[in-house]
Scaffold this motif. Structure first.
Motif, short mmCIF file in Angstrom:
data_model
loop_
_atom_site.label_atom_id
_atom_site.label_comp_id
_atom_site.label_asym_id
_atom_site.label_seq_id
_atom_site.Cartn_x
_atom_site.Cartn_y
_atom_site.Cartn_z
N TYR A 31 0.83 -1.21 0.00
CA TYR A 31 0.00 0.00 0.00
C TYR A 31 0.86 1.26 0.00
O TYR A 31 0.57 2.24 -0.68
N VAL A 138 -2.89 -0.14 -8.94
CA VAL A 138 -3.67 -1.26 -8.39
C VAL A 138 -2.77 -2.47 -8.19
O VAL A 138 -2.80 -3.10 -7.12
N SER A 141 -0.34 -2.28 -5.28
CA SER A 141 -0.98 -2.28 -3.96
C SER A 141 -1.44 -3.66 -3.49
O SER A 141 -1.81 -3.81 -2.33
N GLN A 142 -1.39 -4.66 -4.37
CA GLN A 142 -1.99 -5.96 -4.06
C GLN A 142 -1.00 -7.10 -4.22
O GLN A 142 -0.16 -7.08 -5.13
N SER A 146 -4.47 -11.98 -5.93
CA SER A 146 -5.67 -11.50 -5.23
C SER A 146 -6.71 -11.05 -6.24
O SER A 146 -6.40 -10.79 -7.41
N ILE A 148 -8.33 -8.27 -6.38
CA ILE A 148 -8.08 -6.89 -6.82
C ILE A 148 -6.90 -6.85 -7.79
O ILE A 148 -6.90 -6.08 -8.75
N ALA A 149 -5.90 -7.71 -7.57
CA ALA A 149 -4.78 -7.79 -8.52
C ALA A 149 -5.28 -8.23 -9.89
O ALA A 149 -4.77 -7.77 -10.92
#
Length: 182
Positions: A31, A138, A141-142, A146, A148-149
């Protein structure tokens, strides 16, 4: 030194910080690295806005701004290639990096011919940059794999489509000069 150029130099200074934070063994390192990347990407928009608004555009800034962007994007994509260890990350990242090298060389060559304006940044190029920055943010951050990835990967592939499209536009605009130089 003018404020827009300071912001561009700051963007370059953020690059080793993004790398260091990305690899730090901290709970929220991804993050934090993504946040630093977002701040750096925002300075890209801000330096251009201020250069136009304050009438502080300089030849040095026109040179350094795209260099800073390409460094930031290439290094961040390198981090993502390392983290994801997947051909599905490597291929789009290399397409984006390869396009940046080709277009940089094309711009340099066209500038030598006195025709750099014929390959000015297009709206598709701006959309490509925006989608590319969002996808990298994005993905940084992941953790790989995942949900979101996966959204980040979809965004990255969208950026690749725009990357190829914009490269074709630039090559088409320069084609008469490329053809005559062969």
């Amino acid at each position: 030194m003018k404020l827009p150029n300071i912001l561009t130099a700051l963007r370059i200074a953020f690059i080793p910080l993004i790398v260091a934070v990305f690899y730090l063994p901290l709970e929220n390192n991804l993050y934090m690295a993504a946040g630093i990347f977002a701040l750096a990407a925002w300075t890209d928009w801000l330096d251009g806005f201020l250069a136009r608004r304050l009438n502080q555009s300089t030849p040095f800034g026109a040179f350094l701004d795209p260099v800073a962007d390409k460094l930031m994007v290439s290094v961040s994509l390198g981090l993502l290639i390392d983290a994801h260890t997947s051909i599905w990350m490597t291929i789009p990242a290399l397409i984006i990096i390869g396009r940046e090298i080709v277009i940089s060389a094309l711009r340099e060559w066209m500038a030598e011919l006195g025709k750099r304006a014929s390959i000015a940044v297009s709206m598709i190029g701006k959309a490509k940059t925006s989608l590319q920055m969002l996808s990298i943010f994005v993905l940084l951050s992941q953790p790989p794999g995942s949900d979101i990835a996966m959204v980040g990967m979809i965004l990255l592939y969208g950026a690749v489509v725009l990357t190829i499209w914009s490269m074709m536009q630039y090559l088409k605009a320069a084609w008469p000069d490329l053809k005559s130089g062969m």
